[in-house]
Scaffold this active site. Structure first.
Site, short mmCIF file in Angstrom:
data_model
loop_
_atom_site.label_atom_id
_atom_site.label_comp_id
_atom_site.label_asym_id
_atom_site.label_seq_id
_atom_site.Cartn_x
_atom_site.Cartn_y
_atom_site.Cartn_z
N ALA A 87 3.68 -5.88 -10.27
CA ALA A 87 4.67 -6.61 -9.48
C ALA A 87 4.01 -7.66 -8.59
O ALA A 87 4.59 -8.71 -8.33
CB ALA A 87 5.47 -5.62 -8.64
N GLN A 104 20.65 17.69 -10.93
CA GLN A 104 19.78 16.70 -10.27
C GLN A 104 18.56 17.34 -9.61
O GLN A 104 17.55 16.67 -9.41
CB GLN A 104 20.58 15.92 -9.22
CG GLN A 104 21.55 14.93 -9.84
CD GLN A 104 22.48 14.33 -8.80
OE1 GLN A 104 22.78 14.96 -7.79
NE2 GLN A 104 22.95 13.13 -9.06
N ARG A 124 7.76 -4.23 -11.26
CA ARG A 124 7.10 -4.19 -12.57
C ARG A 124 8.10 -3.75 -13.64
O ARG A 124 8.11 -4.26 -14.76
CB ARG A 124 5.94 -3.20 -12.53
CG ARG A 124 5.12 -3.26 -13.77
CD ARG A 124 4.16 -2.10 -13.83
NE ARG A 124 4.86 -0.84 -14.06
CZ ARG A 124 4.25 0.33 -14.18
NH1 ARG A 124 2.95 0.41 -14.03
NH2 ARG A 124 4.95 1.43 -14.41
N HIS A 156 17.42 -7.85 -9.16
CA HIS A 156 16.05 -7.37 -9.37
C HIS A 156 15.49 -8.13 -10.56
O HIS A 156 16.22 -8.47 -11.49
CB HIS A 156 16.06 -5.87 -9.66
CG HIS A 156 16.49 -5.05 -8.48
ND1 HIS A 156 16.39 -3.68 -8.44
CD2 HIS A 156 17.03 -5.43 -7.29
CE1 HIS A 156 16.83 -3.25 -7.27
NE2 HIS A 156 17.25 -4.28 -6.56
N GLU A 162 22.88 -0.72 -3.80
CA GLU A 162 22.29 -1.12 -5.09
C GLU A 162 23.19 -0.64 -6.22
O GLU A 162 23.55 0.53 -6.27
CB GLU A 162 20.91 -0.49 -5.20
CG GLU A 162 20.26 -0.76 -6.54
CD GLU A 162 18.84 -0.21 -6.63
OE1 GLU A 162 18.02 -0.48 -5.73
OE2 GLU A 162 18.57 0.51 -7.60
N LYS A 187 1.11 -6.84 -2.80
CA LYS A 187 2.41 -7.49 -3.02
C LYS A 187 2.82 -8.28 -1.79
O LYS A 187 3.37 -9.37 -1.88
CB LYS A 187 3.47 -6.43 -3.37
CG LYS A 187 3.17 -5.67 -4.65
CD LYS A 187 4.36 -4.90 -5.18
CE LYS A 187 4.41 -3.47 -4.76
NZ LYS A 187 5.36 -2.65 -5.55
N HIS A 220 3.54 6.36 -6.03
CA HIS A 220 3.96 6.03 -7.39
C HIS A 220 3.25 6.98 -8.34
O HIS A 220 2.07 7.29 -8.14
CB HIS A 220 3.60 4.57 -7.71
CG HIS A 220 4.11 4.13 -9.05
ND1 HIS A 220 3.30 4.09 -10.16
CD2 HIS A 220 5.36 3.76 -9.47
CE1 HIS A 220 4.02 3.68 -11.20
NE2 HIS A 220 5.27 3.48 -10.80
P1 FAD Z 1 3.72 -2.13 -9.10
O1 FAD Z 1 3.78 -2.53 -7.68
O2 FAD Z 1 3.18 -3.11 -10.07
O3 FAD Z 1 2.90 -0.76 -9.17
C1 FAD Z 1 2.87 0.03 -10.35
C2 FAD Z 1 1.65 0.93 -10.34
O4 FAD Z 1 0.47 0.13 -10.49
C3 FAD Z 1 1.45 1.70 -9.02
O5 FAD Z 1 0.89 2.95 -9.34
C4 FAD Z 1 0.47 0.85 -8.24
O6 FAD Z 1 -0.31 1.61 -7.32
C5 FAD Z 1 -0.39 0.29 -9.38
N1 FAD Z 1 -0.96 -1.04 -9.11
C6 FAD Z 1 -0.32 -2.09 -8.57
N2 FAD Z 1 -1.14 -3.17 -8.53
C7 FAD Z 1 -2.31 -2.77 -9.06
C8 FAD Z 1 -3.55 -3.42 -9.32
N3 FAD Z 1 -3.73 -4.70 -9.02
N4 FAD Z 1 -4.55 -2.69 -9.91
C9 FAD Z 1 -4.37 -1.39 -10.24
N5 FAD Z 1 -3.21 -0.72 -10.02
C10 FAD Z 1 -2.21 -1.41 -9.45
N6 FAD Z 1 12.91 -0.39 -12.41
C11 FAD Z 1 13.60 -1.15 -13.29
O7 FAD Z 1 13.30 -1.13 -14.49
N7 FAD Z 1 14.64 -1.97 -12.88
C12 FAD Z 1 15.01 -2.04 -11.57
O8 FAD Z 1 15.92 -2.79 -11.23
C13 FAD Z 1 14.31 -1.25 -10.61
N8 FAD Z 1 14.63 -1.29 -9.31
C14 FAD Z 1 13.87 -0.60 -8.39
C15 FAD Z 1 14.14 -0.73 -7.02
C16 FAD Z 1 13.34 -0.08 -6.08
C17 FAD Z 1 13.65 -0.26 -4.61
C18 FAD Z 1 12.27 0.74 -6.50
C19 FAD Z 1 11.42 1.47 -5.49
C20 FAD Z 1 12.01 0.91 -7.85
C21 FAD Z 1 12.79 0.22 -8.82
N9 FAD Z 1 12.52 0.32 -10.18
C22 FAD Z 1 13.23 -0.43 -11.08
C23 FAD Z 1 11.47 1.22 -10.69
C24 FAD Z 1 10.10 0.51 -10.83
O9 FAD Z 1 10.18 -0.57 -11.71
C25 FAD Z 1 9.11 1.54 -11.36
O10 FAD Z 1 8.91 2.54 -10.42
C26 FAD Z 1 7.77 1.00 -11.85
O11 FAD Z 1 7.08 2.08 -12.49
C27 FAD Z 1 6.85 0.45 -10.76
O12 FAD Z 1 7.32 -0.74 -10.27
P2 FAD Z 1 6.61 -1.50 -9.02
O13 FAD Z 1 7.27 -2.80 -8.89
O14 FAD Z 1 6.56 -0.61 -7.85
O15 FAD Z 1 5.14 -1.68 -9.67
#
Ligand code: FAD
Length: 319
Positions: free
Chosen positions: A144, A247, A124, A94, A18, A200, A184
């Site tokens: 997401a 870190q 997200r 992404h 990545e 998801k 998370h």
């Molecule tokens: P989600 O899956 O939407 O979850 C976010 C929070 O909401 C979690 O606590 C979850 O439990 C909760 N949740 C989900 N759905 C619901 C629902 N329906 N009702 C209530 N609660 C809910 N960030 C960037 O800005 N750019 C990047 O390119 C990037 N790349 C990443 C790559 C990887 C592999 C990972 C693991 C993370 C990356 N991130 C990136 C960080 C990520 O965007 C953040 O951690 C963000 O806070 C959560 O994203 P998510 O897609 O996991 O969110």
């Protein structure tokens, strides 16, 4: 080729890498030079992170305020196109909910489809500076899982299908999503977080990539819980080698995770030697990677964060 096809067709674990798009001012050649050291390992694909545009308000001479874009990073789509122009490697941009309406996301999908890119990691996105909690863009996606649904329904539209000669059930985009073995930071508990991860997958995600972790047991326990919750798609572990003393405090805070006592102790003992810190971090990550491969993981995802020396050493040892 889709990541899901690569995963299905692969008999042994492979590395995925990545990278973060460069800050404005860097040239395409400089970007490509920074990933060149990885190419000797023939990566199957390269992930490119996405970063939200940030704005600031400036006061004008007449007292009014105007909004200005401070675009810090080159877009993921542009970086993917640059990589494709030189290397025969799949790219996985992404895509984040934050900062875009659903229509703007559709426009991004149009751009990716135009380039022939059919892999996406749907997230997200992080908060922007000054925000404590993520606030969705009006007309955009909150989670997401909604973005995954949006991508799936976009390609279900008849115009889109007609333009590409796709059958109704063809899936143009292969979708990866993120997961957090140590939960998370916003989730009340790991069970709820895993239930949200399942949303998801149910919405159409093909595979999962985890946040970095430094104790493999955390990953194995997480996979077991996911399987028990009915998540059956591949779960790719994410690793990052530590290399500096700072870190030890920055990473747990930024990513809401634990660093094992033994690694903390070793790095603290070596805190005055850059080379010793680098060596300890690299060896720890190598040990993690070898153990994951021995446990039959499908791939190992490396958060390179623009550093190639330690990652290439690990790849040479493990793959
Ligand atoms: P989600 O899956 O939407 O979850 C976010 C929070 O909401 C979690 O606590 C979850 O439990 C909760 N949740 C989900 N759905 C619901 C629902 N329906 N009702 C209530 N609660 C809910 N960030 C960037 O800005 N750019 C990047 O390119 C990037 N790349 C990443 C790559 C990887 C592999 C990972 C693991 C993370 C990356 N991130 C990136 C960080 C990520 O965007 C953040 O951690 C963000 O806070 C959560 O994203 P998510 O897609 O996991 O969110």
């Amino acid at each position: 080729m889709k990541v899901s096809e690569i995963l299905a067709g692969s008999k042994k674990a492979f590395p995925s890498l990545e990278i973060v798009p460069p800050l404005r001012g860097l040239t395409k050649d400089e970007l490509l030079e920074s990933i060149e050291p990885f190419m000797e390992f023939s990566p199957r694909y390269i992930n490119v992170t996405s970063h939200r545009d940030e704005f600031e308000f400036r006061q004008e001479a007449d007292g009014s305020f105007t909004r200005h874009l401070i675009r810090n990073r080159i877009s993921e789509t542009t970086v993917c196109a640059a990589i494709m122009s030189r290397y025969d490697v799949e790219v996985v941009p992404h895509l984040i909910c934050g900062g875009s309406t659903a229509e703007e996301i559709e426009s991004k999908l149009d751009n990716l489809a135009f380039l022939g890119i059919n892999n996406i990691v749907a997230l997200r996105g992080d908060c922007i500076s000054g925000e404590k909690r993520f606030s969705p863009t009006p007309g955009g996606y909150r989670y997401a899982s909604e973005l995954v649904e949006g991508i799936r329904s976009y390609q279900g539209s008849s115009t889109y299908r007609r333009s590409r000669g796709l059958e109704a059930d063809d899936r143009f985009f292969c979708i990866g999503v993120g997961a957090y073995p140590e939960k998370h930071f916003e989730a009340p508990n790991i069970e709820t977080d895993i239930a949200n991860l399942k949303r998801k997958v149910d919405a159409g995600a093909d595979y999962i990539i985890t946040q970095m972790f430094f104790d493999n047991k955390v990953y194995y326990d997480f996979v077991e819980k996911c399987r028990a919750a009915g998540i059956s798609v591949p779960i790719i572990p994410g690793l990052k080698p530590l290399s500096t003393f700072k870190q030890l405090s920055v990473i747990p805070e930024a990513f809401s995770l634990d660093i094992p006592v033994e690694l903390t102790r070793e790095m603290t003992k070596a805190k005055d030697s850059k080379e010793a810190l680098y060596r300890i971090g690299t060896e720890w990550c190598t040990m993690q990677c070898k153990d994951l491969i021995a446990h039959g993981v499908p791939a190992v995802h490396f958060y390179t964060m623009g550093k190639s020396r330690n990652i290439t050493e690990i790849l040479r040892e493990c793959f």
